[in-house]
Design an enzyme around this catalytic site. Structure first.
Site, PDB file in Angstrom:
ATOM      1  N   SER A 183       0.825  -1.213   0.000  1.00 47.47           N
ATOM      2  CA  SER A 183       0.000   0.000   0.000  1.00 47.47           C
ATOM      3  C   SER A 183       0.854   1.255   0.000  1.00 47.47           C
ATOM      4  O   SER A 183       1.610   1.520   0.950  1.00 47.47           O
ATOM      5  CB  SER A 183      -0.911   0.011   1.233  1.00 47.47           C
ATOM      6  OG  SER A 183      -1.463   1.313   1.396  1.00 47.47           O
ATOM      7  N   ASP A 336      -5.826   0.277  -9.394  1.00 48.68           N
ATOM      8  CA  ASP A 336      -7.106   0.969  -9.579  1.00 48.68           C
ATOM      9  C   ASP A 336      -7.743   0.673 -10.943  1.00 48.68           C
ATOM     10  O   ASP A 336      -8.836   1.160 -11.235  1.00 48.68           O
ATOM     11  CB  ASP A 336      -6.895   2.486  -9.440  1.00 48.68           C
ATOM     12  CG  ASP A 336      -6.533   2.865  -8.006  1.00 48.68           C
ATOM     13  OD1 ASP A 336      -6.906   2.130  -7.067  1.00 48.68           O
ATOM     14  OD2 ASP A 336      -5.863   3.903  -7.816  1.00 48.68           O
ATOM     15  N   ARG A 414     -14.770   4.486  -9.939  1.00 49.54           N
ATOM     16  CA  ARG A 414     -14.200   3.639 -11.002  1.00 49.54           C
ATOM     17  C   ARG A 414     -15.183   2.556 -11.466  1.00 49.54           C
ATOM     18  O   ARG A 414     -15.126   2.105 -12.615  1.00 49.54           O
ATOM     19  CB  ARG A 414     -12.868   3.025 -10.555  1.00 49.54           C
ATOM     20  CG  ARG A 414     -11.854   4.104 -10.189  1.00 49.54           C
ATOM     21  CD  ARG A 414     -10.420   3.701 -10.296  1.00 49.54           C
ATOM     22  NE  ARG A 414      -9.594   4.664  -9.580  1.00 49.54           N
ATOM     23  CZ  ARG A 414      -9.170   5.835 -10.066  1.00 49.54           C
ATOM     24  NH1 ARG A 414      -9.481   6.204 -11.303  1.00 49.54           N
ATOM     25  NH2 ARG A 414      -8.439   6.647  -9.330  1.00 49.54           N
TER      26      ARG A 414
HETATM   27  C1  S3P Z   1      -3.014   5.592  -3.759  1.00 52.83           C
HETATM   28  C2  S3P Z   1      -2.658   4.291  -3.462  1.00 52.83           C
HETATM   29  C3  S3P Z   1      -3.535   3.150  -3.750  1.00 52.83           C
HETATM   30  C4  S3P Z   1      -4.617   3.496  -4.752  1.00 52.83           C
HETATM   31  C5  S3P Z   1      -5.283   4.804  -4.442  1.00 52.83           C
HETATM   32  C6  S3P Z   1      -4.270   5.932  -4.442  1.00 52.83           C
HETATM   33  C7  S3P Z   1      -2.076   6.679  -3.394  1.00 52.83           C
HETATM   34  O1  S3P Z   1      -4.139   2.729  -2.548  1.00 52.83           O
HETATM   35  O2  S3P Z   1      -5.581   2.467  -4.795  1.00 52.83           O
HETATM   36  O3  S3P Z   1      -6.283   5.105  -5.389  1.00 52.83           O
HETATM   37  O4  S3P Z   1      -2.224   7.810  -3.899  1.00 52.83           O
HETATM   38  O5  S3P Z   1      -1.158   6.413  -2.594  1.00 52.83           O
HETATM   39  P1  S3P Z   1      -3.432   1.694  -1.535  1.00 52.83           P
HETATM   40  O6  S3P Z   1      -2.308   2.368  -0.883  1.00 52.83           O
HETATM   41  O7  S3P Z   1      -4.518   1.334  -0.557  1.00 52.83           O
HETATM   42  O8  S3P Z   1      -3.017   0.540  -2.396  1.00 52.83           O
END
Ligand code: S3P
Length: 457
Positions: A183, A336, A414
């Site tokens: 993440s 995403d 989305r």
């Molecule tokens: C993001 C990280 C992702 C992504 C989100 C934006 C970011 O989430 O799904 O739309 O800007 O760091 P996760 O960290 O939960 O994977």
């Protein structure tokens, strides 16, 4: 074969129907990258002096971050196309007077929790029905180890959720933390907290996630290094207490938004489009790679670097796609984009298998379940597994729903945009129950589709 989206608005929701309308053509730009936009505002708010940002995504999620930073003392203004941020300096955030509502935005809440964790302030965060169901324990755990205190509501599944209150600690204690989930939000929250404490904060990333925070922190002058150990773990080390210098930032177009016109052009016969100025950072561009492997005619032209990020104009022509096994390890670079990939898979010839996608169940909605239900309603052969979908495409347009039930978007932008794309290649068309969530990441989505439908080749 004509028809433009038709819409009907009731009590804040916006039901819209999408139907086949001939080839897509023309050159378009998509709004600025959402991840980079959030980080531009946050890091500018922590710099000493005035930063300028162009290309900022003016979607609800990013505007929620801007409002939160204003409530904590930053001055953020727009004049013409330029956003100006007068930062308060690392450590300079002030106590907000009221609770901060972050709407639908998971990135805002998780990154701002990191910021607050090492400031001597207390903040209560709230969000909409979707954000209030999302797990916050993944950020609470490392930030608590740094010394911040949290009081959170327990969701029905016993997990910590919004509303939550953070009491920051200053100085907090630096941490070495191995990410248990891939993440970028958790990684970024820890690094942002680490800016305002003496010593080295270290994040160990077994699986590479989007690296905008690292690139931008270095660009703002933070002392940050990235190494890879012999087992392939990425080790990110940040030395606090940082002094950030104001910057001029150009935000590139969002590949996660470009995904929708790119897939639409691949699927609608006769299409030929260019999406200009799109970020193609390898930690974000997994979808384009997968679509190329499925037979998609996608070409990067005029590759260049804008503000430290690789960018290209993406040329796309209608293509016959073939189903593939999508390797689980590509997931973080297209996390995403799975909803719209599933639409492409429904029209590809043969079976597309995806796995390793547990994280999709805790996004703005349970995206595996929402997509499986919507595709089944449209008559697509789809099997939902715990960690992915298996879709058997016929190589033909989707036949469509006989019952004319509207697809449910569950406050998920989305999902809404993916089924809008499906509408262009479904014989009966598709009605989406609420397109208003698209304002979070892609204001002007319907206009963009209309432009492509009216475009000349
Ligand atoms: C993001 C990280 C992702 C992504 C989100 C934006 C970011 O989430 O799904 O739309 O800007 O760091 P996760 O960290 O939960 O994977």
């Amino acid at each position: 074969m004509t028809s433009k989206p038709t819409d009907q608005t009731t009590a804040g929701t916006k039901t819209v129907s999408f139907a086949p309308a001939g080839p897509l053509a023309g050159r378009i730009m998509v709004p600025g990258d959402k991840s980079i936009s959030h980080r531009s505002l946050i890091l500018s708010a922590l710099a000493v002096g005035k930063s300028q940002i162009t290309g900022l995504l003016e979607g609800e999620d990013v505007l929620a971050t801007a409002a939160a930073l204003r409530a904590m003392g930053a001055t953020i203004e727009k004049s013409g196309d330029v956003w100006t941020v007068q930062g308060v300096g690392v450590g300079g955030l002030m106590q907000p007077e009221t609770a901060i509502d972050l709407g639908n935005s998971g990135t805002s809440v998780r990154l701002l929790m990191g910021l607050v964790a090492s400031h001597d302030i207390s903040v209560t965060f709230t969000g909409d029905a979707s954000l209030s169901k999302r797990p916050m324990g993944r950020v609470i755990e490392p930030l608590s180890a740094m010394g911040a205190e949290f009081t959170a509501r327990m969701c029905s599944d016993g997990k910590a959720c919004l509303p939550l209150a953070v009491r920051g600690l200053c100085p907090a204690v630096p941490l070495e933390y191995r990410l248990p989930v891939a993440s970028a939000q958790v990684k970024s929250a820890i690094l942002l907290a680490g800016l305002n404490m003496p010593g080295v904060t270290r994040v160990i990333e077994p699986v590479l996630t989007r690296d905008h925070s690292e690139t931008m922190l270095k660009g703002f002058g933070a002392d940050l290094t990235v190494e890879t150990d012999k087992d392939g773990n990425r080790i990110i080390s940040l030395t606090g207490e940082a002094e950030l210098l104001p910057q001029k930032i150009k935000v590139p177009g969002d590949p996660s938004s470009a995904a929708f016109p790119v897939v639409a052009a691949l699927l609608v016969p006769g299409s030929n489009i260019v999406v200009e100025n799109v970020g193609i950072n390898p930690t974000r561009a997994g979808l384009f790679e997968v679509l190329q492997k499925m037979g998609g005619n996608i070409i990067y032209k005029k590759q260049r670097t804008v503000g430290g990020e690789p960018v290209a104009d993406i040329h796309v022509k209608h293509s016959k796609l073939t189903g593939i096994d999508v390797p689980a390890d590509i997931a973080p670079s297209m996390i995403d984009e799975f909803p719209v990939l599933f639409i492409a898979a429904a029209l590809a010839e043969g079976t597309t298998t995806t796995s390793g996608l547990h994280e999709l169940r805790v996004k703005e909605s349970d995206r595996l379940n929402q997509m499986a239900e919507g595709l089944s309603l449209l008559g697509v052969d789809v099997t939902e597994r715990e960690d992915g979908l298996i879709i058997v495409g016929s190589g033909e347009p989707i036949s469509g729903s006989k019952k004319k039930t509207a697809i449910k978007t569950a406050l998920d932008h989305r999902i809404a945009m993916s089924f809008a794309v499906a509408g262009l290649v479904t014989q009966t068309g598709v009605t989406v129950d609420d397109m208003s969530p698209t304002e979070t990441s892609f204001p002007g989505f319907a206009d963009m589709l209309a432009t492509l439908q009216g475009g000349t080749k």
